[in-house]
Design a protein around this motif. Structure first.
Motif, PDB file in Angstrom:
ATOM      1  N   ALA A 105     -29.335 -26.039  50.146  1.00  0.00           N
ATOM      2  CA  ALA A 105     -29.951 -25.056  51.048  1.00  0.00           C
ATOM      3  C   ALA A 105     -28.935 -23.973  51.430  1.00  0.00           C
ATOM      4  O   ALA A 105     -29.259 -22.780  51.458  1.00  0.00           O
ATOM      5  CB  ALA A 105     -30.481 -25.754  52.299  1.00  0.00           C
ATOM      6  N   LEU A 106     -27.702 -24.395  51.681  1.00  0.00           N
ATOM      7  CA  LEU A 106     -26.660 -23.443  52.059  1.00  0.00           C
ATOM      8  C   LEU A 106     -26.362 -22.482  50.894  1.00  0.00           C
ATOM      9  O   LEU A 106     -26.208 -21.270  51.103  1.00  0.00           O
ATOM     10  CB  LEU A 106     -25.392 -24.228  52.446  1.00  0.00           C
ATOM     11  CG  LEU A 106     -24.247 -23.447  53.065  1.00  0.00           C
ATOM     12  CD1 LEU A 106     -24.683 -22.749  54.343  1.00  0.00           C
ATOM     13  CD2 LEU A 106     -23.071 -24.380  53.375  1.00  0.00           C
ATOM     14  N   THR A 107     -26.318 -23.037  49.688  1.00  0.00           N
ATOM     15  CA  THR A 107     -26.072 -22.198  48.503  1.00  0.00           C
ATOM     16  C   THR A 107     -27.214 -21.196  48.337  1.00  0.00           C
ATOM     17  O   THR A 107     -26.982 -20.007  48.070  1.00  0.00           O
ATOM     18  CB  THR A 107     -25.975 -23.083  47.230  1.00  0.00           C
ATOM     19  OG1 THR A 107     -25.113 -24.180  47.500  1.00  0.00           O
ATOM     20  CG2 THR A 107     -25.460 -22.298  46.047  1.00  0.00           C
ATOM     21  N   THR A 108     -28.451 -21.683  48.511  1.00  0.00           N
ATOM     22  CA  THR A 108     -29.629 -20.808  48.384  1.00  0.00           C
ATOM     23  C   THR A 108     -29.588 -19.718  49.450  1.00  0.00           C
ATOM     24  O   THR A 108     -29.862 -18.547  49.170  1.00  0.00           O
ATOM     25  CB  THR A 108     -30.927 -21.642  48.523  1.00  0.00           C
ATOM     26  OG1 THR A 108     -30.811 -22.792  47.697  1.00  0.00           O
ATOM     27  CG2 THR A 108     -32.156 -20.848  48.120  1.00  0.00           C
ATOM     28  N   LEU A 109     -29.225 -20.117  50.666  1.00  0.00           N
ATOM     29  CA  LEU A 109     -29.172 -19.159  51.775  1.00  0.00           C
ATOM     30  C   LEU A 109     -28.161 -18.046  51.479  1.00  0.00           C
ATOM     31  O   LEU A 109     -28.486 -16.853  51.623  1.00  0.00           O
ATOM     32  CB  LEU A 109     -28.792 -19.894  53.067  1.00  0.00           C
ATOM     33  CG  LEU A 109     -28.674 -19.024  54.319  1.00  0.00           C
ATOM     34  CD1 LEU A 109     -30.053 -18.497  54.731  1.00  0.00           C
ATOM     35  CD2 LEU A 109     -28.062 -19.791  55.480  1.00  0.00           C
ATOM     36  N   PHE A 143     -37.386 -19.269  51.706  1.00  0.00           N
ATOM     37  CA  PHE A 143     -38.100 -20.534  51.939  1.00  0.00           C
ATOM     38  C   PHE A 143     -38.858 -20.993  50.689  1.00  0.00           C
ATOM     39  O   PHE A 143     -38.983 -22.193  50.430  1.00  0.00           O
ATOM     40  CB  PHE A 143     -39.017 -20.418  53.162  1.00  0.00           C
ATOM     41  CG  PHE A 143     -38.245 -20.530  54.435  1.00  0.00           C
ATOM     42  CD1 PHE A 143     -37.873 -21.767  54.932  1.00  0.00           C
ATOM     43  CD2 PHE A 143     -37.830 -19.398  55.121  1.00  0.00           C
ATOM     44  CE1 PHE A 143     -37.119 -21.880  56.093  1.00  0.00           C
ATOM     45  CE2 PHE A 143     -37.073 -19.496  56.280  1.00  0.00           C
ATOM     46  CZ  PHE A 143     -36.721 -20.745  56.773  1.00  0.00           C
ATOM     47  N   GLN A 144     -39.354 -20.021  49.932  1.00  0.00           N
ATOM     48  CA  GLN A 144     -40.017 -20.349  48.669  1.00  0.00           C
ATOM     49  C   GLN A 144     -39.023 -21.049  47.726  1.00  0.00           C
ATOM     50  O   GLN A 144     -39.323 -22.087  47.127  1.00  0.00           O
ATOM     51  CB  GLN A 144     -40.523 -19.051  48.037  1.00  0.00           C
ATOM     52  CG  GLN A 144     -41.483 -19.251  46.894  1.00  0.00           C
ATOM     53  CD  GLN A 144     -41.917 -17.915  46.304  1.00  0.00           C
ATOM     54  OE1 GLN A 144     -41.148 -16.957  46.299  1.00  0.00           O
ATOM     55  NE2 GLN A 144     -43.131 -17.855  45.800  1.00  0.00           N
ATOM     56  N   LEU A 145     -37.823 -20.483  47.624  1.00  0.00           N
ATOM     57  CA  LEU A 145     -36.792 -21.057  46.744  1.00  0.00           C
ATOM     58  C   LEU A 145     -36.306 -22.408  47.273  1.00  0.00           C
ATOM     59  O   LEU A 145     -36.001 -23.308  46.486  1.00  0.00           O
ATOM     60  CB  LEU A 145     -35.616 -20.084  46.606  1.00  0.00           C
ATOM     61  CG  LEU A 145     -35.927 -18.794  45.844  1.00  0.00           C
ATOM     62  CD1 LEU A 145     -34.743 -17.837  45.903  1.00  0.00           C
ATOM     63  CD2 LEU A 145     -36.270 -19.094  44.390  1.00  0.00           C
ATOM     64  N   LEU A 146     -36.275 -22.533  48.587  1.00  0.00           N
ATOM     65  CA  LEU A 146     -35.838 -23.798  49.189  1.00  0.00           C
ATOM     66  C   LEU A 146     -36.778 -24.934  48.784  1.00  0.00           C
ATOM     67  O   LEU A 146     -36.345 -26.045  48.465  1.00  0.00           O
ATOM     68  CB  LEU A 146     -35.803 -23.649  50.711  1.00  0.00           C
ATOM     69  CG  LEU A 146     -35.033 -24.710  51.488  1.00  0.00           C
ATOM     70  CD1 LEU A 146     -33.573 -24.752  51.054  1.00  0.00           C
ATOM     71  CD2 LEU A 146     -35.121 -24.454  52.982  1.00  0.00           C
ATOM     72  N   ILE A 147     -38.082 -24.628  48.773  1.00  0.00           N
ATOM     73  CA  ILE A 147     -39.062 -25.642  48.371  1.00  0.00           C
ATOM     74  C   ILE A 147     -38.842 -26.029  46.907  1.00  0.00           C
ATOM     75  O   ILE A 147     -38.836 -27.211  46.553  1.00  0.00           O
ATOM     76  CB  ILE A 147     -40.511 -25.114  48.578  1.00  0.00           C
ATOM     77  CG1 ILE A 147     -40.801 -24.977  50.074  1.00  0.00           C
ATOM     78  CG2 ILE A 147     -41.531 -26.045  47.929  1.00  0.00           C
ATOM     79  CD1 ILE A 147     -42.151 -24.345  50.393  1.00  0.00           C
ATOM     80  N   VAL A 148     -38.643 -25.018  46.056  1.00  0.00           N
ATOM     81  CA  VAL A 148     -38.431 -25.296  44.621  1.00  0.00           C
ATOM     82  C   VAL A 148     -37.165 -26.142  44.435  1.00  0.00           C
ATOM     83  O   VAL A 148     -37.149 -27.108  43.657  1.00  0.00           O
ATOM     84  CB  VAL A 148     -38.341 -23.979  43.813  1.00  0.00           C
ATOM     85  CG1 VAL A 148     -38.090 -24.270  42.339  1.00  0.00           C
ATOM     86  CG2 VAL A 148     -39.613 -23.164  43.964  1.00  0.00           C
ATOM     87  N   GLY A 149     -36.125 -25.815  45.177  1.00  0.00           N
ATOM     88  CA  GLY A 149     -34.880 -26.598  45.104  1.00  0.00           C
ATOM     89  C   GLY A 149     -35.105 -28.032  45.550  1.00  0.00           C
ATOM     90  O   GLY A 149     -34.601 -28.971  44.928  1.00  0.00           O
ATOM     91  N   GLY A 250     -42.862 -24.310  54.998  1.00  0.00           N
ATOM     92  CA  GLY A 250     -41.731 -24.533  54.095  1.00  0.00           C
ATOM     93  C   GLY A 250     -40.834 -25.654  54.594  1.00  0.00           C
ATOM     94  O   GLY A 250     -40.443 -26.539  53.832  1.00  0.00           O
ATOM     95  N   LEU A 251     -40.529 -25.639  55.896  1.00  0.00           N
ATOM     96  CA  LEU A 251     -39.657 -26.676  56.456  1.00  0.00           C
ATOM     97  C   LEU A 251     -40.313 -28.054  56.386  1.00  0.00           C
ATOM     98  O   LEU A 251     -39.664 -29.049  56.056  1.00  0.00           O
ATOM     99  CB  LEU A 251     -39.300 -26.339  57.905  1.00  0.00           C
ATOM    100  CG  LEU A 251     -38.359 -25.137  58.088  1.00  0.00           C
ATOM    101  CD1 LEU A 251     -38.162 -24.827  59.568  1.00  0.00           C
ATOM    102  CD2 LEU A 251     -36.999 -25.387  57.430  1.00  0.00           C
ATOM    103  N   LEU A 252     -41.633 -28.089  56.695  1.00  0.00           N
ATOM    104  CA  LEU A 252     -42.346 -29.370  56.638  1.00  0.00           C
ATOM    105  C   LEU A 252     -42.408 -29.896  55.210  1.00  0.00           C
ATOM    106  O   LEU A 252     -42.171 -31.081  54.957  1.00  0.00           O
ATOM    107  CB  LEU A 252     -43.779 -29.204  57.176  1.00  0.00           C
ATOM    108  CG  LEU A 252     -43.919 -29.228  58.688  1.00  0.00           C
ATOM    109  CD1 LEU A 252     -45.343 -28.883  59.099  1.00  0.00           C
ATOM    110  CD2 LEU A 252     -43.539 -30.599  59.227  1.00  0.00           C
TER     111      LEU A 252
END
Lengths: 270, 318
Positions: A105-109, A143-149, A250-252
């Motif tokens: 998540a940190l890398t994505t952010l 958030f879209q990418l976070l879900i995919v990750g 996304g968080l859920l």
């Protein structure tokens, strides 16, 4: 929490020291920065072109980064046997997995923040001012990418590298078209002309097919909700409520995926 | 922690069985009814041919895999108990670490997992790099390390928490003779400090030299266990070292089927039958020779290992 942070920090450092990360990241930055050069192909629509092209680049290159990082996360630890020395230290399996997710998540952010900042700068230069909708779109892209990750990471607790990549990309594409699945599953509700025409009785085959589509619809992430490009290029305002709902969703969704990953990882043997 | 007459038990395996799934409902048996104990303050050796179950045993003790049946206790607790891991250090076979880190960063990472403060980590890293002779290479990325350097840094990470129990899987593999000697000396030093060492190794001479007790595994079963002294039986071979030996004695001893070797001015007779030793000694003396030493040779661990594995049945390659 200390252990989780140590794992997350190490995951982040490892990710940003990988060559492929820099290749894709720099390529994305070049693509976003040069969007203005190509905007000539849409005279009068330069602002919209830069936005569309830039956000598309963030999503595409961001997806490549998160899918590859997420999919390799656990298999590479097992193949290199680095997991042996970590799990033989006072590290619980769930701590390891949450640490890995937070590192991702940190890398994505950081990745999306850099690419997004560049897009906002280029767009503001063309538009002669900051458009808050672009900021909103970048936040949603994160958030879209976070879900995919998270999908790639959950798959990586059990699957092979190839399976994890294919699975995450497939879910991404299906998720990006999730509303189309619902339209196919419930044509009577979604097609405007259905009300005016005679409705044929549904055969059992169609019934099963629709059931499968509906199940897939409810399982895959509704990533099309995160795509506000259409609204922005038509100069519509993206309400803050939509942004808030998407972030919450996304968080859920990520939380559920991480819990699934922990359950799958808990009795994994190395 | 349970105690026996032999001492405090640190690791205990009771009737442990481990099967690995092979897909389509099939399983492969890795360990079968394995029982043994490791006592505090000893160097315990686990030896066996490839595929005998050594690494599976280590992984069970570390809680990396689950037993199919049986009981495993480490410091009288389950190996999955997180508090147990504070007392354990582990060096895997052919270790590989995050190669984007250097030695300082790697040890700092493991130190953080144990919750050590910055000053504690700094102090510990200095000590360990010094101990494994890697101070000069502390800033070099691990991707540039040789196998031996990786092994040394692996040993340092295993010792980062000053563990009471050190599990070492082939610790001297890939290390030059001086490095291997240093590691053996370190193991002996750690034992003096009261640490327990669980050693898996193919190097039987090393195991014989430094281990207090040994378990030999074959095809997932314990086929021998005991102290090194208990395992090594005396052979019928007797070595007699003598001086000023006449030609008649040479001829006589050679006719008995003994081997003769000259070593530093002495003559070494190796008799295959221990019972003939008194008459050979008498013959040497009666011909004005001097007997320097008489030694009844014992088996080496390698002899015991090969004999035990052959008796138990060697793994079949199909």
């Amino acid at each position: 929490m200390r252990v989780v942070w140590v794992i997350a920090r190490n995951t982040f450092h490892e990710a940003i020291r990988r060559k492929f990360f820099w290749v894709i990241f720099l390529f994305a930055l070049v693509a976003i920065a040069s969007a203005n050069l190509f905007s000539g192909i849409a005279p009068g629509e330069e602002k919209k072109f830069v936005f569309d092209f830039g956000l598309g680049s963030i999503t595409l290159f961001g997806m490549l980064i998160v899918v590859f990082l997420g999919a390799t996360m656990i298999p590479s630890e097992v193949d290199r046997r680095t997991i042996f020395t970590i799990l033989s230290k006072p590290v619980r399996r769930w701590q390891f997995l949450i640490g890995k997710f937070l590192g991702l998540a940190l890398t994505t952010l950081v990745t999306v923040a850099c690419m997004g900042a560049l897009l906002i700068a280029v767009h503001s230069y063309i538009a002669k001012g900051l458009d808050i909708n672009v900021v909103k779109a970048v936040v949603l892209a994160f958030f879209q990418l976070l879900i995919v990750g998270a999908i790639a990471l959950a798959a990586s607790t059990r699957g092979s590298l190839a399976f994890n990549i294919v699975f995450a990309v497939l879910v991404y594409f299906v998720g990006a078209q999730s509303s189309s699945l619902l339209t196919l599953a419930e044509p009577e509700k979604h097609l405007a002309h259905a009300h005016t025409q005679h409705v044929e009785p549904v055969s059992w085959k169609a019934y099963v097919f629709r059931g499968v589509l509906k199940t897939i619809y409810w399982l895959v992430p509704h990533l099309d909700n995160f795509d506000v490009r259409q609204a922005i290029v038509t100069d519509s305002v993206v309400p803050w409520q939509t942004i808030f709902n998407c972030i919450l969703y996304g968080l859920l969704y990520c939380s559920v995926l991480v819990i699934v990953a922990i359950v799958l990882f808990q009795d994994q043997e190395f | 922690m349970s105690n026996t007459s032999a001492g405090e038990v640190v690791v205990e395996l009771r009737n442990v069985r481990k099967e690995y799934p092979t897909g389509w409902g099939g399983t492969i048996l890795a360990l079968d009814d394995v029982s043994f104990e490791v006592y505090r303050g000893e160097i315990f050796g686990l030896v066996g041919p490839n595929g005998s179950g050594k690494t599976t045993t280590l992984k069970l003790i570390l809680g990396l895999i689950f037993p199919t049946s049986g009981e495993i206790k480490v410091f009288d607790s389950s190996p999955f108990d997180i508090s147990v891991k504070n007392k354990i250090g582990f060096l895997p076979d052919g270790p590989y670490f995050y190669d984007f880190l250097n030695a300082d960063e790697l040890l700092d990472f493991y130190g953080r997992l144990f919750g050590y403060s910055k000053s504690e980590r700094k102090e510990r890293i200095e000590q360990l790099l010094d101990l494994v002779g890697m101070k000069r290479f502390r800033k070099m990325p691990l991707r540039n390390y040789s196998k031996g350097m990786m092994q040394r840094i692996g040993l340092a990470q295993a010792l980062i928490n000053d563990p009471d129990l050190l599990l070492l899987d082939e610790p001297t593999t890939g290390i030059d003779p001086i490095g291997a000697h240093d590691i053996k000396q370190l193991m002996l030093k750690l034992r003096e400090q009261g640490k327990t060492i669980f050693l898996c190794s193919h190097l039987l001479a090393d195991v014989q030299m430094i281990c207090d007790r040994v378990v030999i595994l074959n095809l997932g079963r314990v086929i021998r266990k005991g102290t090194v002294k208990e395992l090594l039986e005396p052979t019928a071979v007797t070595e007699i070292v003598a001086r000023e030996v006449s030609e008649e004695v040479f001829k006589y001893v050679s006719e008995l089927g003994a081997t003769v070797e000259r070593r530093d001015g002495d003559v070494v007779f190796r008799l295959l039958d221990h019972d003939r030793a008194p008459e050979v000694i008498e013959t040497i003396r009666s011909h004005n020779g001097h007997v320097v030493s008489i030694t009844r040779l014992t088996e080496t661990l390698e002899d015991v290992f090969i004999k035990a594995v052959k008796e138990a049945g060697a793994p079949q390659i199909t």
